[in-house]
Scaffold this motif. Structure first.
Motif, PDB file in Angstrom:
ATOM      1  N   SER A  14       0.833  -1.203   0.000  1.00  0.00           N
ATOM      2  CA  SER A  14       0.000   0.000   0.000  1.00  0.00           C
ATOM      3  C   SER A  14       0.866   1.251   0.000  1.00  0.00           C
ATOM      4  CB  SER A  14      -0.972   0.003   1.181  1.00  0.00           C
ATOM      5  OG  SER A  14      -0.290   0.005   2.412  1.00  0.00           O
ATOM      6  N   GLY A  15       1.953   1.240   0.765  1.00  0.00           N
ATOM      7  CA  GLY A  15       2.852   2.386   0.786  1.00  0.00           C
ATOM      8  C   GLY A  15       3.557   2.609  -0.531  1.00  0.00           C
ATOM      9  N   GLU A  16       3.933   1.523  -1.193  1.00  0.00           N
ATOM     10  CA  GLU A  16       4.604   1.619  -2.489  1.00  0.00           C
ATOM     11  C   GLU A  16       3.709   2.330  -3.507  1.00  0.00           C
ATOM     12  OE1 GLU A  16       6.969  -1.390  -5.469  1.00  0.00           O
ATOM     13  OE2 GLU A  16       5.138  -2.129  -4.519  1.00  0.00           O
ATOM     14  N   GLU A  17       2.448   1.978  -3.525  1.00  0.00           N
ATOM     15  CA  GLU A  17       1.490   2.614  -4.447  1.00  0.00           C
ATOM     16  C   GLU A  17       1.391   4.119  -4.167  1.00  0.00           C
ATOM     17  OE1 GLU A  17      -3.284   2.404  -5.025  1.00  0.00           O
ATOM     18  OE2 GLU A  17      -2.240   0.485  -4.831  1.00  0.00           O
ATOM     19  N   ILE A  18       1.374   4.474  -2.905  1.00  0.00           N
ATOM     20  CA  ILE A  18       1.261   5.882  -2.518  1.00  0.00           C
ATOM     21  C   ILE A  18       2.538   6.637  -2.866  1.00  0.00           C
ATOM     22  CG2 ILE A  18       1.046   7.425  -0.525  1.00  0.00           C
ATOM     23  CD1 ILE A  18      -0.883   5.141   0.586  1.00  0.00           C
ATOM     24  N   VAL A  19       3.691   6.054  -2.593  1.00  0.00           N
ATOM     25  CA  VAL A  19       4.963   6.717  -2.902  1.00  0.00           C
ATOM     26  C   VAL A  19       5.133   6.900  -4.403  1.00  0.00           C
ATOM     27  CG1 VAL A  19       7.484   6.443  -2.836  1.00  0.00           C
ATOM     28  CG2 VAL A  19       6.124   6.005  -0.780  1.00  0.00           C
ATOM     29  N   LYS A  20       4.779   5.896  -5.177  1.00  0.00           N
ATOM     30  CA  LYS A  20       4.919   6.005  -6.631  1.00  0.00           C
ATOM     31  C   LYS A  20       3.982   7.056  -7.225  1.00  0.00           C
ATOM     32  CE  LYS A  20       6.704   1.424  -7.728  1.00  0.00           C
ATOM     33  NZ  LYS A  20       6.415   0.142  -8.403  1.00  0.00           N
ATOM     34  N   GLY A  21       2.826   7.251  -6.613  1.00  0.00           N
ATOM     35  CA  GLY A  21       1.825   8.148  -7.178  1.00  0.00           C
ATOM     36  C   GLY A  21       1.816   9.564  -6.648  1.00  0.00           C
ATOM     37  N   ASN A  22       2.721   9.888  -5.721  1.00  0.00           N
ATOM     38  CA  ASN A  22       2.706  11.211  -5.095  1.00  0.00           C
ATOM     39  C   ASN A  22       4.126  11.707  -4.869  1.00  0.00           C
ATOM     40  OD1 ASN A  22      -0.322  11.537  -4.264  1.00  0.00           O
ATOM     41  ND2 ASN A  22       0.244   9.453  -3.709  1.00  0.00           N
ATOM     42  N   GLU A  23       4.324  13.022  -4.996  1.00  0.00           N
ATOM     43  CA  GLU A  23       5.664  13.583  -4.873  1.00  0.00           C
ATOM     44  C   GLU A  23       6.071  13.893  -3.440  1.00  0.00           C
ATOM     45  OE1 GLU A  23       6.569  16.760  -7.545  1.00  0.00           O
ATOM     46  OE2 GLU A  23       5.627  15.737  -9.235  1.00  0.00           O
ATOM     47  N   LEU A  50      12.684   4.136  -1.988  1.00  0.00           N
ATOM     48  CA  LEU A  50      11.897   4.278  -3.216  1.00  0.00           C
ATOM     49  C   LEU A  50      11.577   5.745  -3.486  1.00  0.00           C
ATOM     50  CD1 LEU A  50      10.234   3.030  -5.551  1.00  0.00           C
ATOM     51  CD2 LEU A  50       8.336   2.807  -3.914  1.00  0.00           C
ATOM     52  N   ALA A  51      11.202   6.482  -2.449  1.00  0.00           N
ATOM     53  CA  ALA A  51      10.891   7.902  -2.615  1.00  0.00           C
ATOM     54  C   ALA A  51      12.113   8.665  -3.116  1.00  0.00           C
ATOM     55  CB  ALA A  51      10.385   8.495  -1.306  1.00  0.00           C
ATOM     56  N   LYS A  52      13.264   8.431  -2.509  1.00  0.00           N
ATOM     57  CA  LYS A  52      14.493   9.113  -2.931  1.00  0.00           C
ATOM     58  C   LYS A  52      14.839   8.775  -4.373  1.00  0.00           C
ATOM     59  CE  LYS A  52      16.676   9.891   1.489  1.00  0.00           C
ATOM     60  NZ  LYS A  52      17.840   9.688   2.333  1.00  0.00           N
ATOM     61  N   LYS A  53      14.728   7.497  -4.717  1.00  0.00           N
ATOM     62  CA  LYS A  53      15.038   7.054  -6.078  1.00  0.00           C
ATOM     63  C   LYS A  53      14.118   7.731  -7.096  1.00  0.00           C
ATOM     64  CE  LYS A  53      15.341   2.827  -8.810  1.00  0.00           C
ATOM     65  NZ  LYS A  53      15.149   1.371  -8.807  1.00  0.00           N
ATOM     66  N   GLY A  89      12.803  10.692  -6.700  1.00  0.00           N
ATOM     67  CA  GLY A  89      12.882  12.139  -6.563  1.00  0.00           C
ATOM     68  C   GLY A  89      11.736  12.715  -5.746  1.00  0.00           C
ATOM     69  N   HIS A  90      11.127  11.887  -4.909  1.00  0.00           N
ATOM     70  CA  HIS A  90      10.008  12.320  -4.082  1.00  0.00           C
ATOM     71  C   HIS A  90      10.488  12.571  -2.658  1.00  0.00           C
ATOM     72  CE1 HIS A  90       7.035  10.014  -6.926  1.00  0.00           C
ATOM     73  NE2 HIS A  90       7.731  10.948  -7.548  1.00  0.00           N
ATOM     74  N   LYS A  91       9.669  13.296  -1.904  1.00  0.00           N
ATOM     75  CA  LYS A  91       9.959  13.550  -0.491  1.00  0.00           C
ATOM     76  C   LYS A  91       9.111  12.623   0.357  1.00  0.00           C
ATOM     77  CE  LYS A  91      10.970  18.477  -0.900  1.00  0.00           C
ATOM     78  NZ  LYS A  91      10.582  19.808  -0.426  1.00  0.00           N
ATOM     79  N   LEU A  92       9.710  12.107   1.441  1.00  0.00           N
ATOM     80  CA  LEU A  92       8.984  11.279   2.392  1.00  0.00           C
ATOM     81  C   LEU A  92       9.395  11.687   3.794  1.00  0.00           C
ATOM     82  CD1 LEU A  92       8.013   7.651   2.201  1.00  0.00           C
ATOM     83  CD2 LEU A  92       9.317   8.342   4.203  1.00  0.00           C
ATOM     84  N   THR A  93       8.418  11.832   4.663  1.00  0.00           N
ATOM     85  CA  THR A  93       8.680  12.130   6.062  1.00  0.00           C
ATOM     86  C   THR A  93       7.742  11.306   6.936  1.00  0.00           C
ATOM     87  OG1 THR A  93       8.978  13.931   7.663  1.00  0.00           O
ATOM     88  CG2 THR A  93       7.084  14.094   6.195  1.00  0.00           C
ATOM     89  N   VAL A  94       8.146  11.084   8.165  1.00  0.00           N
ATOM     90  CA  VAL A  94       7.263  10.425   9.132  1.00  0.00           C
ATOM     91  C   VAL A  94       6.824  11.480  10.143  1.00  0.00           C
ATOM     92  CG1 VAL A  94       8.213   8.114   8.844  1.00  0.00           C
ATOM     93  CG2 VAL A  94       9.201   9.627  10.549  1.00  0.00           C
ATOM     94  N   CYS A  95       5.592  11.355  10.599  1.00  0.00           N
ATOM     95  CA  CYS A  95       5.017  12.332  11.517  1.00  0.00           C
ATOM     96  C   CYS A  95       4.234  11.637  12.625  1.00  0.00           C
ATOM     97  CB  CYS A  95       4.026  13.250  10.789  1.00  0.00           C
ATOM     98  SG  CYS A  95       4.690  14.173   9.422  1.00  0.00           S
ATOM     99  N   GLY A  96       4.200  12.279  13.775  1.00  0.00           N
ATOM    100  CA  GLY A  96       3.281  11.879  14.825  1.00  0.00           C
ATOM    101  C   GLY A  96       3.619  10.629  15.597  1.00  0.00           C
ATOM    102  N   ALA A  97       4.841  10.148  15.523  1.00  0.00           N
ATOM    103  CA  ALA A  97       5.198   8.953  16.297  1.00  0.00           C
ATOM    104  C   ALA A  97       5.134   9.283  17.781  1.00  0.00           C
ATOM    105  CB  ALA A  97       6.593   8.475  15.919  1.00  0.00           C
ATOM    106  N   TYR A  98       4.641   8.345  18.559  1.00  0.00           N
ATOM    107  CA  TYR A  98       4.563   8.535  20.003  1.00  0.00           C
ATOM    108  C   TYR A  98       4.747   7.186  20.693  1.00  0.00           C
ATOM    109  CZ  TYR A  98       0.009   6.336  20.207  1.00  0.00           C
ATOM    110  OH  TYR A  98      -1.001   5.413  20.139  1.00  0.00           O
ATOM    111  N   GLY A  99       4.970   7.224  21.973  1.00  0.00           N
ATOM    112  CA  GLY A  99       5.043   6.013  22.780  1.00  0.00           C
ATOM    113  C   GLY A  99       6.062   5.013  22.262  1.00  0.00           C
ATOM    114  N   MET A 100       5.627   3.764  22.202  1.00  0.00           N
ATOM    115  CA  MET A 100       6.495   2.661  21.796  1.00  0.00           C
ATOM    116  C   MET A 100       7.053   2.864  20.392  1.00  0.00           C
ATOM    117  SD  MET A 100       6.196  -0.131  19.639  1.00  0.00           S
ATOM    118  CE  MET A 100       6.992  -1.692  19.465  1.00  0.00           C
ATOM    119  N   VAL A 101       6.235   3.344  19.473  1.00  0.00           N
ATOM    120  CA  VAL A 101       6.674   3.544  18.086  1.00  0.00           C
ATOM    121  C   VAL A 101       7.788   4.588  18.047  1.00  0.00           C
ATOM    122  CG1 VAL A 101       5.967   4.310  15.791  1.00  0.00           C
ATOM    123  CG2 VAL A 101       4.469   2.814  17.121  1.00  0.00           C
ATOM    124  N   LYS A 102       7.623   5.679  18.758  1.00  0.00           N
ATOM    125  CA  LYS A 102       8.652   6.720  18.809  1.00  0.00           C
ATOM    126  C   LYS A 102       9.942   6.168  19.413  1.00  0.00           C
ATOM    127  CE  LYS A 102       9.350  11.516  20.148  1.00  0.00           C
ATOM    128  NZ  LYS A 102       8.690  12.715  20.681  1.00  0.00           N
TER     129      LYS A 102
END
Length: 111
Positions: A36-45, A71-74, A76-89
């Motif tokens: 699902s993430g691959e589809e989103i990264v390929k389709g959005n900058e 994949l995003a870097k390859k 030429g797209h930007k990718l960031t992570v947001c909102g991590a908290y607790g165990m995930v952070k």
């Protein structure tokens, strides 16, 4: 605690596409999460992975995020992570992923 992975997408500020991951990303959900993430990264900058509703992430989940970042870097797209908290952070920080990835405290920081 959720035993599965789901996601939602939405338009964010300044042309960002928000990929909200929900539940868990572990060995049993990593393939689905990557697909699902691959589809989103390929389709959005500009992609922001919203981790605010992610309850659990394993090393398999970290690999998903690393592969999507590559994949995003390859592409030429930007990718960031947001909102991590607790165990995930904690897992992101302890693994050094917070240094490898662009990270924001919240979606409000997207520019």
């Amino acid at each position: 605690m959720s035993e599965e992975f789901t996601y939602a997408t939405s338009e964010g500020p300044n042309g960002w596409t928000i990929w909200q991951v929900i539940g868990r990303i572990d060995v049993s959900t990593a393939d689905e999460a990557y697909a699902s993430g691959e589809e989103i990264v390929k389709g959005n900058e500009k992609i922001a992975i919203d981790l605010s509703t992610l309850e659990y992430i394993s090393s398999a989940g970290l690999r998903v995020i690393l592969r999507l970042n590559k994949l995003a870097k390859k592409s030429g797209h930007k990718l960031t992570v947001c909102g991590a908290y607790g165990m995930v952070k904690s897992v992101l920080k302890d693994s050094g992923m917070d240094v490898l990835l662009a990270a924001k405290e919240s979606l409000d920081e997207l520019s």
